[in-house]
Write a protein that holds these residues in place. Structure first.
Motif, PDB file in Angstrom:
ATOM      1  N   ALA A 194      52.344   2.571 -90.855  1.00  0.00           N
ATOM      2  CA  ALA A 194      53.697   2.834 -91.354  1.00  0.00           C
ATOM      3  C   ALA A 194      54.678   1.861 -90.721  1.00  0.00           C
ATOM      4  CB  ALA A 194      54.100   4.273 -91.052  1.00  0.00           C
ATOM      5  N   ARG A 195      54.527   1.630 -89.424  1.00  0.00           N
ATOM      6  CA  ARG A 195      55.421   0.694 -88.742  1.00  0.00           C
ATOM      7  C   ARG A 195      55.218  -0.731 -89.253  1.00  0.00           C
ATOM      8  NH1 ARG A 195      58.599   1.757 -84.645  1.00  0.00           N
ATOM      9  NH2 ARG A 195      57.497   3.685 -84.116  1.00  0.00           N
ATOM     10  N   GLN A 196      53.965  -1.124 -89.453  1.00  0.00           N
ATOM     11  CA  GLN A 196      53.676  -2.471 -89.954  1.00  0.00           C
ATOM     12  C   GLN A 196      54.201  -2.649 -91.377  1.00  0.00           C
ATOM     13  OE1 GLN A 196      49.404  -2.403 -89.445  1.00  0.00           O
ATOM     14  NE2 GLN A 196      49.501  -3.462 -87.472  1.00  0.00           N
ATOM     15  N   ALA A 197      53.946  -1.659 -92.234  1.00  0.00           N
ATOM     16  CA  ALA A 197      54.420  -1.745 -93.611  1.00  0.00           C
ATOM     17  C   ALA A 197      55.943  -1.750 -93.658  1.00  0.00           C
ATOM     18  CB  ALA A 197      53.868  -0.571 -94.422  1.00  0.00           C
ATOM     19  N   GLY A 198      56.557  -0.971 -92.776  1.00  0.00           N
ATOM     20  CA  GLY A 198      58.012  -0.937 -92.724  1.00  0.00           C
ATOM     21  C   GLY A 198      58.613  -2.277 -92.354  1.00  0.00           C
ATOM     22  N   ALA A 199      57.972  -2.969 -91.420  1.00  0.00           N
ATOM     23  CA  ALA A 199      58.462  -4.292 -91.019  1.00  0.00           C
ATOM     24  C   ALA A 199      58.363  -5.277 -92.181  1.00  0.00           C
ATOM     25  CB  ALA A 199      57.666  -4.793 -89.815  1.00  0.00           C
ATOM     26  N   MET A 200      57.260  -5.204 -92.928  1.00  0.00           N
ATOM     27  CA  MET A 200      57.108  -6.082 -94.092  1.00  0.00           C
ATOM     28  C   MET A 200      58.166  -5.772 -95.151  1.00  0.00           C
ATOM     29  SD  MET A 200      52.952  -5.735 -94.403  1.00  0.00           S
ATOM     30  CE  MET A 200      53.033  -6.122 -96.139  1.00  0.00           C
ATOM     31  N   ALA A 201      58.354  -4.495 -95.434  1.00  0.00           N
ATOM     32  CA  ALA A 201      59.330  -4.109 -96.465  1.00  0.00           C
ATOM     33  C   ALA A 201      60.749  -4.458 -96.039  1.00  0.00           C
ATOM     34  CB  ALA A 201      59.209  -2.613 -96.749  1.00  0.00           C
TER      35      ALA A 201
ATOM     36  N   GLY B 144      65.020   2.324 -87.416  1.00  0.00           N
ATOM     37  CA  GLY B 144      64.020   2.273 -86.357  1.00  0.00           C
ATOM     38  C   GLY B 144      63.535   3.659 -85.959  1.00  0.00           C
ATOM     39  N   GLU B 145      63.528   4.611 -86.908  1.00  0.00           N
ATOM     40  CA  GLU B 145      63.135   5.984 -86.623  1.00  0.00           C
ATOM     41  C   GLU B 145      61.816   6.319 -87.312  1.00  0.00           C
ATOM     42  OE1 GLU B 145      67.105   8.569 -85.696  1.00  0.00           O
ATOM     43  OE2 GLU B 145      66.532   8.393 -87.812  1.00  0.00           O
ATOM     44  N   MET B 146      60.870   6.797 -86.525  1.00  0.00           N
ATOM     45  CA  MET B 146      59.623   7.302 -87.077  1.00  0.00           C
ATOM     46  C   MET B 146      59.556   8.803 -86.839  1.00  0.00           C
ATOM     47  SD  MET B 146      55.645   6.268 -86.440  1.00  0.00           S
ATOM     48  CE  MET B 146      55.859   4.688 -87.294  1.00  0.00           C
ATOM     49  N   PHE B 147      59.623   9.550 -87.919  1.00  0.00           N
ATOM     50  CA  PHE B 147      59.440  10.989 -87.874  1.00  0.00           C
ATOM     51  C   PHE B 147      57.944  11.249 -88.053  1.00  0.00           C
ATOM     52  CE2 PHE B 147      63.634  10.084 -89.539  1.00  0.00           C
ATOM     53  CZ  PHE B 147      64.461  10.991 -88.881  1.00  0.00           C
ATOM     54  N   HIS B 148      57.379  12.102 -87.202  1.00  0.00           N
ATOM     55  CA  HIS B 148      55.935  12.302 -87.325  1.00  0.00           C
ATOM     56  C   HIS B 148      55.503  13.621 -86.708  1.00  0.00           C
ATOM     57  CE1 HIS B 148      55.169  10.874 -83.063  1.00  0.00           C
ATOM     58  NE2 HIS B 148      56.319  10.267 -83.292  1.00  0.00           N
ATOM     59  N   ALA B 149      54.384  14.131 -87.216  1.00  0.00           N
ATOM     60  CA  ALA B 149      53.816  15.377 -86.714  1.00  0.00           C
ATOM     61  C   ALA B 149      52.372  15.476 -87.175  1.00  0.00           C
ATOM     62  CB  ALA B 149      54.608  16.595 -87.212  1.00  0.00           C
ATOM     63  N   VAL B 150      51.593  16.202 -86.403  1.00  0.00           N
ATOM     64  CA  VAL B 150      50.232  16.571 -86.782  1.00  0.00           C
ATOM     65  C   VAL B 150      50.135  18.080 -86.670  1.00  0.00           C
ATOM     66  CG1 VAL B 150      49.310  16.249 -84.451  1.00  0.00           C
ATOM     67  CG2 VAL B 150      47.777  16.086 -86.421  1.00  0.00           C
TER      68      VAL B 150
ATOM     69  N   GLY C  94      70.497  -2.342-102.185  1.00  0.00           N
ATOM     70  CA  GLY C  94      71.075  -2.707-100.895  1.00  0.00           C
ATOM     71  C   GLY C  94      71.553  -1.552-100.046  1.00  0.00           C
ATOM     72  N   MET C  95      71.078  -0.334-100.331  1.00  0.00           N
ATOM     73  CA  MET C  95      71.422   0.814 -99.499  1.00  0.00           C
ATOM     74  C   MET C  95      70.262   1.118 -98.556  1.00  0.00           C
ATOM     75  SD  MET C  95      73.438   3.209-102.266  1.00  0.00           S
ATOM     76  CE  MET C  95      72.263   2.994-103.600  1.00  0.00           C
ATOM     77  N   PHE C  96      70.579   1.760 -97.444  1.00  0.00           N
ATOM     78  CA  PHE C  96      69.606   1.875 -96.359  1.00  0.00           C
ATOM     79  C   PHE C  96      68.726   3.115 -96.429  1.00  0.00           C
ATOM     80  CE2 PHE C  96      73.143  -0.502 -94.053  1.00  0.00           C
ATOM     81  CZ  PHE C  96      72.559  -1.747 -94.288  1.00  0.00           C
ATOM     82  N   SER C  97      68.915   3.970 -97.419  1.00  0.00           N
ATOM     83  CA  SER C  97      68.184   5.242 -97.478  1.00  0.00           C
ATOM     84  C   SER C  97      66.840   5.064 -98.178  1.00  0.00           C
ATOM     85  CB  SER C  97      69.025   6.297 -98.199  1.00  0.00           C
ATOM     86  OG  SER C  97      70.219   6.543 -97.503  1.00  0.00           O
ATOM     87  N   TRP C  98      65.902   4.445 -97.491  1.00  0.00           N
ATOM     88  CA  TRP C  98      64.535   4.315 -97.999  1.00  0.00           C
ATOM     89  C   TRP C  98      63.579   4.327 -96.810  1.00  0.00           C
ATOM     90  CZ3 TRP C  98      61.873   0.015 -96.261  1.00  0.00           C
ATOM     91  CH2 TRP C  98      62.648  -1.061 -95.796  1.00  0.00           C
ATOM     92  N   CYS C  99      62.328   4.608 -97.090  1.00  0.00           N
ATOM     93  CA  CYS C  99      61.380   4.769 -95.990  1.00  0.00           C
ATOM     94  C   CYS C  99      59.949   4.609 -96.499  1.00  0.00           C
ATOM     95  CB  CYS C  99      61.555   6.144 -95.346  1.00  0.00           C
ATOM     96  SG  CYS C  99      61.239   7.519 -96.483  1.00  0.00           S
TER      97      CYS C  99
END
Length: 265
Positions: A18-25, A127-133, A100-105
């Motif tokens: 998710a972090r890697q894909a986010g950096a690419m996007a 720079g926020e990762m929400f996560h749970a198991v 051009g709006m920031f509300s995507w993930c």
């Protein structure tokens, strides 16, 4: 396949990719003037970034867990009969992204033996990762989060969503009651992020009359791990056909069920 260790391995991979894909996007987001955007329907857009991001996620998942199934918004479904299914939304909030709006993930869920067990939602802009198991606390990055417990709409801001898969009359009565009760709402274009804001106590709840599984399953895991309640989203074929979504703290949730006025559970 479904041991605690196997789930933990997938949890760690989901966060990493998710972090890697986010950096690419995010790189493409900053250069979005070069994107070609297509329409999939009314107010439903897709770009090359959606497809490329999903391909990246699929490749990394199958390299590590070749027997797992994947259901993705852009790449189809090979989940049939598989005990572990990854549910992917490569860009949740594409309309925001291309405008051009920031509300995507990036949203990644893992369903194990029919139970949503892992949820990872990464917001590259914040720079926020929400996560749970399943069975553990919900986190944003390394900080534990909890839902906000309120008794009525005056206790905070409600999140809402709408798409043209639903009819306006399924939605506007809820808004009327919310506003008439002294409440206020926000819609930012990403169901996954707004559900995560419920988990983090930033919003008091979220309602959308129809949403797809890839938009919400990861966030459902996070909301429930943060002490909140969600309707039985996977009932009545929700994995493949979508369902309503309702989420809130345990005090407000039954109030919302009454206002929605549907057999949502």
């Amino acid at each position: 396949m479904t041991t605690v260790e196997a789930i933990q391995d997938r949890y760690l991979l989901a966060q990493k990719i998710a972090r890697q894909a986010g950096a690419m996007a995010l790189h493409d987001f900053k250069n979005r003037d070069q994107l070609v955007v297509e329409s999939k329907g009314t107010q439903d857009e897709v770009s090359r970034v959606d497809r490329d991001t999903e391909i990246f996620l699929r490749d990394r998942i199958l390299a590590a867990f070749p027997d797992d199934g994947i259901l993705g918004e852009e790449g189809g479904d090979d989940s049939n009969g598989r005990p572990v299914v990854w549910v992917l939304d490569p860009i949740d909030g594409t309309a925001c992204f291309v405008n051009g709006m920031f509300s995507w993930c990036i949203s990644i869920a893992v369903v194990v033996d029919g139970v949503p067990s892992i949820g990872v939602v990464f917001d590259p802009n914040a720079g926020e990762m929400f996560h749970a198991v399943l069975g553990s606390a919900a986190l944003v990055n390394d900080q534990a989060i909890r839902v906000k417990e309120v008794a009525n709409f005056k206790g905070g801001v409600m999140g809402v969503g709408f798409s043209h898969r639903s009819q306006p009359e399924q939605f506007t009565p809820f808004l009327h009651t919310l506003l008439a009760s002294g409440g206020m709402f926000i819609r930012n274009g990403s169901g996954a992020l707004m559900l995560c804001y419920v988990a983090a106590g930033r919003l008091i709840g979220y309602y959308e009359p129809h949403i797809n599984s890839w938009d919400c399953l990861a966030a459902i895991v996070i909301v429930e791990a943060a002490g909140g309640r969600c309707n039985n989203f996977l009932g009545n074929g929700g994995m493949h056909h979508g369902n309503p979504i309702l989420a809130a703290g345990k005090t407000l949730y039954p109030v919302l069920v009454g206002i929605v006025g549907r057999d949502i559970d």
